[in-house]
Design a protein around this motif. Structure first.
Motif, PDB file in Angstrom:
ATOM      1  N   ALA A   1      75.452  36.601  52.716  1.00 28.33           N
ATOM      2  CA  ALA A   1      75.885  35.400  52.378  1.00 28.33           C
ATOM      3  C   ALA A   1      75.698  35.331  50.700  1.00 28.33           C
ATOM      4  N   THR A   2      74.501  35.696  50.340  1.00 28.27           N
ATOM      5  CA  THR A   2      74.129  35.999  48.928  1.00 28.27           C
ATOM      6  C   THR A   2      74.975  37.008  48.094  1.00 28.27           C
ATOM      7  N   LEU A   3      75.229  38.069  48.882  1.00 24.66           N
ATOM      8  CA  LEU A   3      76.003  39.093  48.016  1.00 24.66           C
ATOM      9  C   LEU A   3      77.532  38.653  48.151  1.00 24.66           C
ATOM     10  N   LYS A   4      77.818  37.732  48.963  1.00 27.45           N
ATOM     11  CA  LYS A   4      79.277  37.045  48.963  1.00 27.45           C
ATOM     12  C   LYS A   4      79.202  36.004  47.967  1.00 27.45           C
ATOM     13  N   ASP A   5      78.330  35.251  47.787  1.00 27.29           N
ATOM     14  CA  ASP A   5      78.273  34.238  46.648  1.00 27.29           C
ATOM     15  C   ASP A   5      78.220  35.014  45.340  1.00 27.29           C
ATOM     16  N   GLU A   6      77.507  36.113  45.084  1.00 29.05           N
ATOM     17  CA  GLU A   6      77.598  36.710  43.784  1.00 29.05           C
ATOM     18  C   GLU A   6      78.986  37.447  43.619  1.00 29.05           C
ATOM     19  N   ALA A   7      79.563  38.012  44.438  1.00 29.83           N
ATOM     20  CA  ALA A   7      80.835  38.453  44.239  1.00 29.83           C
ATOM     21  C   ALA A   7      81.868  37.424  43.987  1.00 29.83           C
ATOM     22  N   ALA A   8      81.779  36.281  44.697  1.00 30.27           N
ATOM     23  CA  ALA A   8      82.856  35.254  44.447  1.00 30.27           C
ATOM     24  C   ALA A   8      82.227  34.667  42.913  1.00 30.27           C
ATOM     25  N   THR A   9      80.975  34.552  42.431  1.00 29.87           N
ATOM     26  CA  THR A   9      80.746  34.328  41.216  1.00 29.87           C
ATOM     27  C   THR A   9      81.292  35.212  40.144  1.00 29.87           C
ATOM     28  N   LEU A  10      81.313  36.439  40.489  1.00 28.17           N
ATOM     29  CA  LEU A  10      81.512  37.396  39.515  1.00 28.17           C
ATOM     30  C   LEU A  10      83.221  37.352  39.518  1.00 28.17           C
ATOM     31  N   ARG A  11      83.918  37.135  40.556  1.00 28.12           N
ATOM     32  CA  ARG A  11      85.326  37.151  40.457  1.00 28.12           C
ATOM     33  C   ARG A  11      85.510  36.068  39.656  1.00 28.12           C
ATOM     34  N   THR A  12      85.017  34.789  39.744  1.00 26.61           N
ATOM     35  CA  THR A  12      85.451  33.593  39.044  1.00 26.61           C
ATOM     36  C   THR A  12      85.177  33.777  37.756  1.00 26.61           C
ATOM     37  N   SER A  13      83.989  34.551  37.285  1.00 27.23           N
ATOM     38  CA  SER A  13      83.614  34.613  35.744  1.00 27.23           C
ATOM     39  C   SER A  13      84.472  35.623  35.163  1.00 27.23           C
ATOM     40  N   LEU A  14      84.877  36.610  35.944  1.00 30.12           N
ATOM     41  CA  LEU A  14      86.152  37.569  35.248  1.00 30.12           C
ATOM     42  C   LEU A  14      87.424  36.808  35.292  1.00 30.12           C
ATOM     43  N   ALA A  15      87.710  36.025  36.123  1.00 30.59           N
ATOM     44  CA  ALA A  15      89.083  35.469  35.965  1.00 30.59           C
ATOM     45  C   ALA A  15      88.859  34.153  34.650  1.00 30.59           C
ATOM     46  N   ALA A  16      88.033  33.949  34.526  1.00 30.19           N
ATOM     47  CA  ALA A  16      87.590  33.103  33.488  1.00 30.19           C
ATOM     48  C   ALA A  16      87.698  33.734  31.925  1.00 30.19           C
ATOM     49  N   ALA A  17      87.090  34.780  32.078  1.00 33.67           N
ATOM     50  CA  ALA A  17      87.167  35.652  31.005  1.00 33.67           C
ATOM     51  C   ALA A  17      88.582  36.356  30.587  1.00 33.67           C
ATOM     52  N   ALA A  18      89.227  36.605  31.357  1.00 35.72           N
ATOM     53  CA  ALA A  18      90.594  37.240  31.776  1.00 35.72           C
ATOM     54  C   ALA A  18      91.562  35.964  30.917  1.00 35.72           C
ATOM     55  N   ALA A  19      91.318  34.723  31.693  1.00 34.88           N
ATOM     56  CA  ALA A  19      92.077  33.764  31.108  1.00 34.88           C
ATOM     57  C   ALA A  19      91.732  33.279  29.642  1.00 34.88           C
ATOM     58  N   ARG A  20      90.476  33.186  29.098  1.00 37.61           N
ATOM     59  CA  ARG A  20      90.030  33.310  27.725  1.00 37.61           C
ATOM     60  C   ARG A  20      90.707  34.067  26.750  1.00 37.61           C
ATOM     61  N   ASP A  21      90.709  35.434  27.435  1.00 35.90           N
ATOM     62  CA  ASP A  21      91.245  36.508  26.429  1.00 35.90           C
ATOM     63  C   ASP A  21      92.678  36.261  26.527  1.00 35.90           C
ATOM     64  N   GLU A  22      93.641  35.953  27.508  1.00 31.96           N
ATOM     65  CA  GLU A  22      94.936  35.508  27.175  1.00 31.96           C
ATOM     66  C   GLU A  22      95.075  34.502  26.343  1.00 31.96           C
ATOM     67  N   GLU A  23      94.507  33.599  26.470  1.00 28.93           N
ATOM     68  CA  GLU A  23      94.630  32.267  25.626  1.00 28.93           C
ATOM     69  C   GLU A  23      94.295  32.677  24.025  1.00 28.93           C
ATOM     70  N   ASN A  24      93.219  33.493  23.813  1.00 25.41           N
ATOM     71  CA  ASN A  24      92.937  33.942  22.488  1.00 25.41           C
ATOM     72  C   ASN A  24      94.021  34.944  21.945  1.00 25.41           C
ATOM     73  N   ARG A  25      94.817  35.664  23.032  1.00 28.00           N
ATOM     74  CA  ARG A  25      95.971  36.566  22.538  1.00 28.00           C
ATOM     75  C   ARG A  25      97.002  35.943  22.037  1.00 28.00           C
ATOM     76  N   SER A  26      97.362  34.919  22.882  1.00 30.95           N
ATOM     77  CA  SER A  26      98.306  34.034  22.684  1.00 30.95           C
ATOM     78  C   SER A  26      98.056  33.103  21.265  1.00 30.95           C
ATOM     79  N   LYS A  27      97.125  32.605  21.254  1.00 26.95           N
ATOM     80  CA  LYS A  27      96.754  32.009  19.749  1.00 26.95           C
ATOM     81  C   LYS A  27      96.825  32.850  18.690  1.00 26.95           C
ATOM     82  N   THR A  28      96.303  34.114  18.716  1.00 30.84           N
ATOM     83  CA  THR A  28      96.415  35.033  17.796  1.00 30.84           C
ATOM     84  C   THR A  28      97.920  35.439  17.236  1.00 30.84           C
TER      85      THR A  28
END
Length: 142
Positions: free
Chosen positions: A4-31
């Motif tokens: 369960a801890t591993l699943k939680d960590e994986a879910a947290t990692l996936r959400t942080s990666l998705a957020a980072a990708a969304a930020r990168d895309e937003e920055n790219r579009s702004k640039t």
């Protein structure tokens, strides 16, 4: 529990990666938007400068045309007296130039004539010197 801890960590990692990708895309579009805005501003400035240059060239052409028309009008309205005065001036200038040329030539001639006796004297002195040397050499050779 560990799974369960591993699943939680994986879910947290996936959400942080998705957020980072969304930020990168937003920055790219702004640039990209900023780049496009800057490029359009540069293009507008260049176009304005080109239009200013065209306007300046047209104004210069018009001024030149007006000046040429004024010169032509002045030339056509000039009288025969002005033409004769110019001819007289040219003749006077030419005569003065000829007189100065003749004076310079006369000065050169007089300088040359004055230098001739000195040159003859130097030549004779050199001849005498060589004759004395020849006499000494001939005496030595005998």
């Amino acid at each position: 529990r560990a799974a369960a801890t591993l699943k939680d960590e994986a879910a947290t990692l996936r959400t942080s990666l998705a957020a980072a990708a969304a930020r990168d895309e937003e920055n790219r579009s702004k640039t990209k938007a900023l780049d496009e805005k800057r490029d359009s501003a540069v293009a507008a400035r260049r176009e304005k400068a080109r239009q200013d240059a065209v306007a300046a060239t047209k104004a210069a052409c018009a001024a030149t045309r007006q000046a040429e028309n004024a010169r032509t009008a002045a030339a056509t309205t000039s009288t025969a007296a002005a033409a004769t005065a110019a001819t007289d001036r040219d003749a006077t200038v030419t005569a003065k130039a000829e007189a100065r040329k003749a004076e310079r030539l006369a000065a050169k001639r007089s300088d040359f004539k004055a230098a001739v006796p000195a040159a003859k004297a130097r030549l004779e002195a050199v001849e005498e010197k060589w004759q004395r040397r020849d006499v000494k050499t001939n005496a030595r050779l005998r």
